[in-house]
Design a protein around this motif. Structure first.
Motif, mmCIF file in Angstrom:
data_model
loop_
_atom_site.group_PDB
_atom_site.id
_atom_site.type_symbol
_atom_site.label_atom_id
_atom_site.label_comp_id
_atom_site.label_asym_id
_atom_site.label_seq_id
_atom_site.Cartn_x
_atom_site.Cartn_y
_atom_site.Cartn_z
ATOM 1 N N UNK A 355 52.902 15.965 65.132
ATOM 2 C CA UNK A 355 51.665 16.650 65.481
ATOM 3 C C UNK A 355 50.736 16.724 64.269
ATOM 4 N N UNK A 356 51.290 17.069 63.112
ATOM 5 C CA UNK A 356 50.455 17.189 61.913
ATOM 6 C C UNK A 356 49.872 15.832 61.508
ATOM 7 N N UNK A 357 50.680 14.780 61.568
ATOM 8 C CA UNK A 357 50.184 13.444 61.238
ATOM 9 C C UNK A 357 49.046 13.036 62.169
ATOM 10 N N UNK A 358 49.242 13.274 63.452
ATOM 11 C CA UNK A 358 48.224 12.892 64.425
ATOM 12 C C UNK A 358 46.956 13.724 64.267
ATOM 13 N N UNK A 359 47.106 14.939 63.817
ATOM 14 C CA UNK A 359 45.942 15.801 63.602
ATOM 15 C C UNK A 359 45.060 15.244 62.490
ATOM 16 N N UNK A 376 31.316 3.304 75.402
ATOM 17 C CA UNK A 376 31.355 3.753 76.799
ATOM 18 C C UNK A 376 32.525 3.126 77.545
ATOM 19 N N UNK A 377 33.003 1.989 77.056
ATOM 20 C CA UNK A 377 34.045 1.281 77.797
ATOM 21 C C UNK A 377 35.272 0.953 76.957
ATOM 22 N N UNK A 378 35.102 0.801 75.651
ATOM 23 C CA UNK A 378 36.222 0.413 74.806
ATOM 24 C C UNK A 378 37.103 1.587 74.439
ATOM 25 N N UNK A 379 38.012 1.380 73.493
ATOM 26 C CA UNK A 379 38.914 2.468 73.087
ATOM 27 C C UNK A 379 38.147 3.603 72.412
ATOM 28 N N UNK A 380 38.626 4.823 72.624
ATOM 29 C CA UNK A 380 38.024 6.006 72.018
ATOM 30 C C UNK A 380 39.129 6.906 71.470
ATOM 31 N N UNK A 381 38.706 8.000 70.857
ATOM 32 C CA UNK A 381 39.666 8.984 70.350
ATOM 33 C C UNK A 381 39.971 10.064 71.394
ATOM 34 N N UNK A 382 39.400 9.962 72.576
ATOM 35 C CA UNK A 382 39.475 11.058 73.546
ATOM 36 C C UNK A 382 40.906 11.369 73.974
ATOM 37 N N UNK A 383 41.695 10.337 74.263
ATOM 38 C CA UNK A 383 43.057 10.585 74.745
ATOM 39 C C UNK A 383 43.892 11.273 73.669
ATOM 40 N N UNK A 384 43.719 10.835 72.415
ATOM 41 C CA UNK A 384 44.452 11.481 71.326
ATOM 42 C C UNK A 384 44.022 12.942 71.208
ATOM 43 N N UNK A 385 42.724 13.218 71.353
ATOM 44 C CA UNK A 385 42.243 14.597 71.300
ATOM 45 C C UNK A 385 42.863 15.448 72.389
ATOM 46 N N UNK A 387 45.754 14.849 73.976
ATOM 47 C CA UNK A 387 47.193 14.974 73.730
ATOM 48 C C UNK A 387 47.465 15.986 72.628
ATOM 49 N N UNK A 388 46.647 15.970 71.579
ATOM 50 C CA UNK A 388 46.806 16.936 70.495
ATOM 51 C C UNK A 388 46.531 18.352 70.976
ATOM 52 N N UNK A 389 45.534 18.507 71.836
ATOM 53 C CA UNK A 389 45.213 19.831 72.369
ATOM 54 C C UNK A 389 46.408 20.398 73.128
ATOM 55 N N UNK A 390 47.030 19.583 73.981
ATOM 56 C CA UNK A 390 48.197 20.042 74.735
ATOM 57 C C UNK A 390 49.352 20.381 73.808
ATOM 58 N N UNK A 391 49.483 19.624 72.715
ATOM 59 C CA UNK A 391 50.602 19.827 71.791
ATOM 60 C C UNK A 391 50.514 21.149 71.043
ATOM 61 N N UNK A 392 49.366 21.803 71.071
ATOM 62 C CA UNK A 392 49.234 23.102 70.390
ATOM 63 C C UNK A 392 49.763 24.249 71.240
ATOM 64 N N UNK A 393 50.182 23.970 72.454
ATOM 65 C CA UNK A 393 50.685 25.012 73.356
ATOM 66 C C UNK A 393 51.833 25.799 72.717
ATOM 67 N N UNK A 394 51.949 27.054 73.119
ATOM 68 C CA UNK A 394 52.962 27.910 72.490
ATOM 69 C C UNK A 394 54.386 27.556 72.914
ATOM 70 N N UNK A 395 54.554 26.575 73.768
ATOM 71 C CA UNK A 395 55.879 26.007 74.011
ATOM 72 C C UNK A 395 55.835 24.493 73.807
ATOM 73 N N UNK A 417 47.621 7.853 70.064
ATOM 74 C CA UNK A 417 47.561 7.154 68.781
ATOM 75 C C UNK A 417 47.276 5.669 68.984
ATOM 76 N N UNK A 418 47.933 5.055 69.962
ATOM 77 C CA UNK A 418 47.744 3.626 70.208
ATOM 78 C C UNK A 418 46.282 3.324 70.527
ATOM 79 N N UNK A 419 45.675 4.176 71.350
ATOM 80 C CA UNK A 419 44.274 3.949 71.707
ATOM 81 C C UNK A 419 43.352 4.215 70.522
ATOM 82 N N UNK A 420 43.640 5.280 69.786
ATOM 83 C CA UNK A 420 42.806 5.591 68.621
ATOM 84 C C UNK A 420 42.976 4.537 67.533
ATOM 85 N N UNK A 421 44.195 4.008 67.411
ATOM 86 C CA UNK A 421 44.465 2.976 66.409
ATOM 87 C C UNK A 421 43.602 1.747 66.667
#
Length: 1001
Positions: A355-359, A376-385, A387-395, A417-421
């Motif tokens: 999680x820290x690395x991806x952040x 508008x059509x190619x890879x973006x950072x949105x999916x990583x954002x 996934x990281x948001x969900x990973x901050x959950x208290x469980x 990460x794959x998409x952001x990469x």
């Protein structure tokens, strides 16, 4: 106190008894003066064998239930679930929901993508995930959440109070989990509701009203659960039926209200009518609450009404009460004498590191996405954002989920990460290719990245350089200041030379790769990628790099004949059979000395004249198995040690020392399952310790919790300091709480605290600081000592909801063994008062490591077709040492989210705790700002409007001390941003577009 006013929250809500005919229940009660007022598998329910939960059902059944009575109300918190449901609704349902939200009958509170944890999360992640949720709510519904609702996290941080509370514009913050002794004390003194001043730097300007639930976040005592399968008696008001119970139900309800009123200030109390996974048939709840409200109000002893946290907060504010003051935080949390929830500070350390690395990667990737222009059509950072948001959950990042759920979080991060990469590689190619501004959509240069570099796996660097080809190493720096660091890449050849972007040879060093590292590589590459890693590299190639702020530099690794100038091989020294009683490493100011037994014994810095004796040691705590008189076991949440076992260093295995021009390393096989490498880099004044821990053996039937110790002779008077979510440092005193008297039952677990950035001790002359690469638990159990819990492998569940032991394994070819953890911590000793500079500056560098991208050069023509060096900023400018760029992100509408943070607290450093300035014209020298608006922290409202409407609460006692230093309003012509200590300022910027319409600098 006058009659009780009871606010019912339909999370939850409250409500209320005749004849066998239709009864129009009167649920229209408002606040009455003088009376007490009470105020993926989970989503689709696809695995109810584990947990009966279907969030989809809750929302589907909620809407028609709310429409039956205009007085019914409901609050909803986690946007990740809500947005998923929202996307599947037709326009008619969406219009209905918008009406319910605009009328206040359905209130979206907290508003982040999840209810994030507060111990094991970094403040940047907290901000990002909250911003994502708030953005959706603003865009879809025009709403701005004004209440924090953190009812389930396991303890609460000061950063949550002032930063994710006051600075996002919240008026109040409600929660449940505080230490049971603290709660009992607060009940007696009526201090469950307080004004929380979480920041020393901001003082009263960031005060927030904080409400602590007296028992839990469920309905009041007396059986008021109304799910269709609950055991609680419904409100039966048909006199023709034998189980008519209106009077009994009303009496139980009123009794619960009066009991809570006796521990609460003002006439207003809140009942949370619901709990986890309820309201899957919402009408069952509302029908019974309608009856309760109706009959309770006919009874007249209290006034009950449907309410929300906003209505409740306004009623509390209108009471014009002076509230007790709370400072610091609510860690650690225990729910009984032997149950300190301090184990989760370290649980699942590999996931925490991921999680820290991806952040840090997400921060850099968004910058590069801005430079290129958001696609508008190619890879973006949105999916990583997401996934990281969900990973901050208290469980989630806490490590308190089941193994298959942890796997799911990691999978989502991997996809992101794959998409952001792909986006990062394309953006870097655009920035490097000469003339790419006109064809940035399809650059020809191919960059690859190495996520598994920490386990010596990097295919681009392990190619054969003997045929005239060179490895191109592009080094991107996401920080706003120039960066000097040492890179390490695995290679096969021992005849290698490194050149910089201007063709100059760079001094480099080859270090043999330890067998402990290669063993990890072989097993884990195949386990993670499904393929064998192939031939093993022989060396780490280490070389220094210098990278401009917000930019990159390029280095070239190639093969050379051995007769020419090539990378220096490390000299290897073994301590075995040595007559020498002491061994010294380090070539610069910093030197480490080891004694004859191979133990680290002396730290000396000739620049600062610091000299200190100390040791690095390991130990493990035996995890309590729950078979004693108290069945509480150590598990994913709970740390309950049953004895401490020192780990003796294997004296049969000699110390190995590698020396060279770049770095000195000391390799130690601590025991059969702990390996340690200690490094001192040339020109650096800190110690880097790499540890490889695992598989932790459990064949003796004991779970183990492994800790590293740094032991000095400093007289620290029971006092140490840990960070709050990577931001402020908070003073801790062993076996002591500043606001209540603690009875110590667990002297080890009860003194553990979350460490996201670092921990330090001081003795009046010097400071010993340790920084970490992920969230872990840490403490100072004895004076002069710091310990960090690195790994946990346990054999019993602790009874807090996971229902499985924290026993992580890695399986390969049908063979499973305990998880191995590889990581680093960093150590430095400074003169008293000078440690904060390193903690803040280097701490930011740990969070935002250099981003490496690799390509191949054939024939030495890179400089003819590529830009080898780049900075987005004015070449003569860098951000002040006290300021970090937290966010540079292009949004969907083309505007840009910009966020800067002051890294120092008020009074933390004699020079760097001052007001700092950022010149945007020099940060963006090639772009013109057309419009800039300062917003709240989560960017959903203008800052000035937020400040104007936030409630200012009265506090008992004398006024706050000292003057708060904040940056003044920004002059849109000068474009200079001022930041006071600990201040984070957020802006929405519109740049004037170039003719090509590209965002590329």
């Amino acid at each position: 106190m006058g009659p009780v006013r009871l606010a019912l929250l339909a999370v939850v809500a409250l409500a209320a008894a005749g004849e066998a005919v239709y009864i129009p229940y009167n649920t229209s009660a408002g606040v009455v003066a003088g009376k007490l007022n009470t105020v993926d598998q989970y989503y689709v329910g696809s695995n109810n064998s584990i947990q009966g939960a279907c969030v989809q059902n809750v929302l589907d059944s909620l809407i028609p239930a709310l429409l039956k009575d205009e007085n019914r109300k409901f609050i909803y918190v986690e946007q990740a679930f809500f947005q998923r449901w929202w996307r599947n609704q037709n326009d008619m349902i969406k219009d209905t929901v918008k009406g319910l939200i605009s009328s206040g009958r359905l209130e979206l509170i907290n508003g982040g993508m999840c209810m994030h944890d507060e111990a094991t999360v970094h403040y940047i992640d907290m901000i990002d995930q909250t911003t994502l949720g708030h953005k959706f709510i603003k865009e879809e519904f025009g709403q701005i959440p004004r209440i924090g609702w953190q009812i389930d996290p396991f303890g609460h941080s000061a950063v949550q109070a002032y930063l994710l509370g006051a600075e996002v514009g919240f008026d109040a913050f409600y929660f449940f989990r505080i230490d049971y002794q603290d709660r009992d004390t607060r009940k007696e003194t009526k201090e469950l509701e307080v004004v929380w001043r979480g920041s020393k730097s901001f003082g009263s300007s960031a005060d927030i009203f904080a409400g602590i639930f007296p028992k839990n976040y469920e309905p009041p005592p007396g059986d008021f659960y109304f799910e269709v399968d609950d055991d609680s008696p419904v409100v039966q008001d048909d006199p023709l039926l034998f189980d008519y119970n209106v009077e009994e139900r009303v009496n139980d309800f009123v009794a619960a209200a009066l009991a809570q009123a006796n521990i609460t200030r003002t006439n207003h109390i809140m009942f949370t009518m619901g709990t986890d996974f309820k309201y899957q048939y919402a009408e069952s709840w509302f029908r019974n609450m309608d009856k309760l409200i109706h009959y309770v109000n006919k009874d007249g002893r209290i006034n009950a009404l449907y309410s929300t946290p906003s209505i409740y907060t306004d009623a509390k504010y209108a009471a014009n009460e002076q509230w007790p003051l709370k400072t610091n935080d609510f860690f650690p949390y225990a729910d009984n004498p032997n149950a300190y929830w301090t184990g989760y500070f370290t649980s699942r350390p590999a996931l925490k590191r991921y999680v820290r690395m991806m952040s840090g990667y997400y921060l850099a990737a968004r910058q590069l996405e801005f430079f290129k222009g958001k696609s508008k059509s190619g890879p973006t950072t949105d999916y990583l954002g997401d996934a990281l948001a969900l990973a901050q959950h208290h469980d989630a990042v806490t490590g308190t989920e089941k193994q298959h759920v942890a796997n799911d979080y990691a999978k989502r991060l991997s996809i992101g990460y794959t998409r952001a990469q792909e986006l990062v590689s394309t953006s870097l190619a655009c920035l490097t290719e000469l003339g790419s501004k006109s064809h940035c959509s399809s650059p020809t240069t191919k960059f690859s990245q190495c996520l598994l570099l920490n386990i010596t796996y990097c295919p681009p660097s392990q190619t054969d350089f003997s045929k005239g080809k060179s490895l191109v190493v592009l080094v991107y720096n996401s920080l706003g200041w120039k960066r000097e660091d040492v890179l390490r890449v695995p290679v096969f050849s021992d005849s290698i030379v490194v050149h910089d972007s201007e063709g100059r040879e760079v001094e480099s060093q080859l270090l043999p790769i330890a067998s402990a590292s290669l063993n990890i590589r072989d097993k884990h590459v195949k386990a993670y990628l499904g393929t064998s890693p192939g031939a093993k590299p022989k060396f780490w190639l280490a070389f220094p790099v210098s990278v401009p702020p917000l930019g990159f530099n390029t280095y070239f690794v190639s093969s050379m004949k051995k007769s020419a100038s090539v990378s220096s091989k490390s000299t290897i020294y073994s301590s075995q059979g040595s007559e020498n009683s002491n061994l010294q490493v380090g070539q610069g100011n910093l030197k480490l000395q080891y004694n004859a037994a191979g133990a680290f014994s002396l730290y000396s810095d000739s620049r600062t004249l610091i000299e200190a004796n100390f040791e690095q040691k390991y130990k493990y705590y035996i995890g309590q198995d729950g078979n004693g008189s108290d069945p509480q076991a150590s598990g994913a949440y709970i740390f309950r040690p049953n004895g401490t076992v020192p780990i003796k260093t294997d004296s049969q295995v000699p110390l190995t020392v590698l020396r060279g021009p770049i770095v000195d390393e000391v390799h130690q096989q601590i025991n059969s399952w702990i390996y340690q490498i200690t490094r001192v880099y040339k020109g650096k004044d800190y110690v880097e310790t790499e540890f490889i821990v695992g598989p932790v053996p459990t064949d003796d039937g004991n779970g183990k919790e492994v800790a590293a110790e740094i032991v000095s002779n400093m007289a620290t008077n029971k006092t140490f300091y840990t960070d709050s979510s990577g931001r402020d440092f908070i003073k801790r005193i062993r076996d002591y709480r500043s606001e209540w008297k603690i009875e110590v039952h667990q002297p080890i677990a009860g003194n553990y605290y979350p460490v996201n950035l670092g921990i330090y001790v001081e003795d009046g002359n010097k400071e010993l600081s340790v920084l970490v690469d992920r969230s872990i638990g840490g403490s100072s159990i004895k004076d002069g000592q710091i310990e960090l819990m690195l790994h946990r492998r346990l054999l019993h569940d602790d009874g807090r909801g996971v229902a499985e032991a924290l026993n992580e394994t890695v399986c390969l070819d049908n063979q499973c063994e305990g998880l191995i953890i590889e990581g680093k911590y960093y150590l430095k000793i400074d003169p008293q008062g000078e440690g904060s500079r390193w903690r803040r500056t280097f701490g930011q560098e740990i969070y935002s490591p250099l981003l490496l991208a690799f390509s191949e050069q054939d024939g030495g023509n890179w400089a003819n077709s590529h830009i080898p060096k780049f900075s987005a900023m004015d070449p003569t400018y860098s951000l002040p040492d006290s300021v970090a760029l937290l966010t540079l992100q292009e949004l969907e509408d083309g505007s840009v989210l910009l966020r800067f943070a002051h890294l120092y607290e008020a009074g933390e450093h004699k020079d760097l705790s001052a007001l700092a300035s950022v010149d945007l014209k020099r940060v963006f020298p090639n772009k013109k700002i057309g419009k800039i608006i300062e917003t709240s922290l989560s960017a959903n409202q203008e800052r000035a409007a937020m400040e104007k409407k936030r409630l200012k609460w009265k506090v008992q006692g004398p006024p706050a001390d000292g003057k708060v230093v904040r940056g003044g309003p920004m002059d849109p012509s000068k474009l200079v941003i001022e930041l006071g200590p600990m201040e984070i300022r957020t802006f929405i910027v519109n740049f004037e577009r170039s003719i090509s319409g590209k965002q590329l600098l």
